[in-house]
Design a protein around this motif. Sequence first.
Motif, short mmCIF file in Angstrom:
data_model
loop_
_atom_site.label_atom_id
_atom_site.label_comp_id
_atom_site.label_asym_id
_atom_site.label_seq_id
_atom_site.Cartn_x
_atom_site.Cartn_y
_atom_site.Cartn_z
N PRO A 1 -8.58 13.33 34.67
CA PRO A 1 -9.15 12.16 34.00
C PRO A 1 -10.55 11.86 34.54
O PRO A 1 -10.83 12.02 35.73
CB PRO A 1 -8.18 11.04 34.35
N THR A 2 -11.41 11.42 33.65
CA THR A 2 -12.76 11.06 34.04
C THR A 2 -12.74 9.67 34.69
O THR A 2 -11.79 8.90 34.50
CB THR A 2 -13.69 11.03 32.82
N PRO A 3 -13.78 9.32 35.43
CA PRO A 3 -13.82 7.98 36.03
C PRO A 3 -13.73 6.86 34.99
O PRO A 3 -13.11 5.82 35.24
CB PRO A 3 -15.18 7.95 36.74
N LYS A 4 -14.28 7.08 33.80
CA LYS A 4 -14.19 6.07 32.74
C LYS A 4 -12.74 5.90 32.29
O LYS A 4 -12.28 4.78 32.06
CB LYS A 4 -15.06 6.45 31.55
N GLN A 5 -12.02 7.02 32.17
CA GLN A 5 -10.61 6.94 31.76
C GLN A 5 -9.78 6.23 32.81
O GLN A 5 -8.92 5.42 32.49
CB GLN A 5 -10.04 8.34 31.52
N ILE A 6 -10.03 6.53 34.07
CA ILE A 6 -9.29 5.88 35.16
C ILE A 6 -9.54 4.38 35.14
O ILE A 6 -8.61 3.58 35.26
CB ILE A 6 -9.70 6.48 36.52
N LYS A 7 -10.80 3.99 34.96
CA LYS A 7 -11.14 2.56 34.94
C LYS A 7 -10.47 1.87 33.76
O LYS A 7 -9.94 0.77 33.89
CB LYS A 7 -12.66 2.40 34.87
N ARG A 8 -10.49 2.52 32.59
CA ARG A 8 -9.89 1.94 31.40
C ARG A 8 -8.38 1.77 31.59
O ARG A 8 -7.83 0.73 31.27
CB ARG A 8 -10.17 2.83 30.19
N GLU A 9 -7.72 2.80 32.13
CA GLU A 9 -6.28 2.71 32.36
C GLU A 9 -5.97 1.64 33.38
O GLU A 9 -5.00 0.90 33.25
CB GLU A 9 -5.75 4.06 32.83
N MET A 10 -6.78 1.55 34.40
CA MET A 10 -6.56 0.56 35.43
C MET A 10 -6.70 -0.84 34.84
O MET A 10 -5.91 -1.73 35.12
CB MET A 10 -7.54 0.76 36.57
N ASN A 11 -7.71 -1.03 34.00
CA ASN A 11 -7.92 -2.34 33.39
C ASN A 11 -6.75 -2.71 32.47
O ASN A 11 -6.29 -3.83 32.49
CB ASN A 11 -9.23 -2.37 32.61
N ASP A 12 -6.30 -1.76 31.66
CA ASP A 12 -5.20 -2.04 30.75
C ASP A 12 -3.91 -2.33 31.51
O ASP A 12 -3.15 -3.22 31.15
CB ASP A 12 -4.98 -0.87 29.79
N ALA A 13 -3.65 -1.57 32.56
CA ALA A 13 -2.42 -1.73 33.31
C ALA A 13 -2.43 -3.02 34.11
O ALA A 13 -1.38 -3.67 34.27
CB ALA A 13 -2.23 -0.54 34.25
N ASN A 14 -3.56 -3.41 34.60
CA ASN A 14 -3.63 -4.59 35.47
C ASN A 14 -4.07 -5.86 34.75
O ASN A 14 -4.23 -6.89 35.39
CB ASN A 14 -4.58 -4.31 36.63
N LYS A 15 -4.24 -5.78 33.46
CA LYS A 15 -4.73 -6.94 32.70
C LYS A 15 -3.80 -8.13 32.84
O LYS A 15 -4.24 -9.24 33.16
CB LYS A 15 -4.89 -6.55 31.23
N ASP A 16 -2.50 -7.91 32.65
CA ASP A 16 -1.55 -9.01 32.74
C ASP A 16 -1.48 -9.59 34.15
O ASP A 16 -1.41 -10.80 34.33
CB ASP A 16 -0.16 -8.55 32.29
N ILE A 17 -1.51 -8.71 35.14
CA ILE A 17 -1.48 -9.18 36.53
C ILE A 17 -2.72 -10.00 36.84
O ILE A 17 -2.64 -11.04 37.49
CB ILE A 17 -1.35 -7.98 37.49
N LEU A 18 -3.86 -9.54 36.37
CA LEU A 18 -5.11 -10.25 36.59
C LEU A 18 -5.08 -11.63 35.93
O LEU A 18 -5.51 -12.62 36.52
CB LEU A 18 -6.27 -9.42 36.06
N ILE A 19 -4.54 -11.70 34.73
CA ILE A 19 -4.45 -12.98 34.01
C ILE A 19 -3.57 -13.95 34.78
O ILE A 19 -3.91 -15.13 34.97
CB ILE A 19 -3.94 -12.76 32.58
N GLU A 20 -2.42 -13.48 35.26
CA GLU A 20 -1.52 -14.35 36.02
C GLU A 20 -2.17 -14.83 37.31
O GLU A 20 -2.03 -15.99 37.69
CB GLU A 20 -0.20 -13.62 36.33
N THR A 21 -2.87 -13.95 37.98
CA THR A 21 -3.56 -14.32 39.22
C THR A 21 -4.60 -15.39 38.95
O THR A 21 -4.71 -16.38 39.70
CB THR A 21 -4.22 -13.08 39.85
N LEU A 22 -5.36 -15.21 37.89
CA LEU A 22 -6.39 -16.20 37.55
C LEU A 22 -5.76 -17.53 37.14
O LEU A 22 -6.30 -18.60 37.48
CB LEU A 22 -7.28 -15.65 36.44
#
Length: 126
Positions: free
Chosen positions: A76-97
């Motif tokens: 995976p390219t760095p862009k793909q890793i970042k995109r996957e990380m953002n999608d996977a952690n979106k809900d966790i980030l929202i709850e934290t905020l």
Amino acid sequence: MANYDRTAHLKRIHAQRKASTLKKVDQAIKRLLRANKSINFNSVSEESGVSKASLYNHSDIRERIESLRRQQSQAPTPKQIKREMNDANKDILIETLKRKIKALENENKEIREEMKKAYAQIYEKF
């Protein structure tokens, strides 16, 4: 001149050229890998100064370039890793905020209550 073997001389020259080509290609591939650039016949040809036809004609070089190209396409390219990380952690980030907002609202409420008490004390002194 009677002992001159033209065939042996040509074979020796051919072996030297092949060794030189392999060395150039090997160094070019190492540079491309260090620079994190894509490995394909065009990039190796440009980097090494060896023609694409030579790269295709040498089976060992061809197999190496093709295998490196496959490996890079699967990684995976760095862009793909970042995109996957953002999608996977979106809900966790929202709850934290949300929790952080709630804590700040509570702190804000407590400060306002303390300010009311402080104003009341100042008002009573007058």
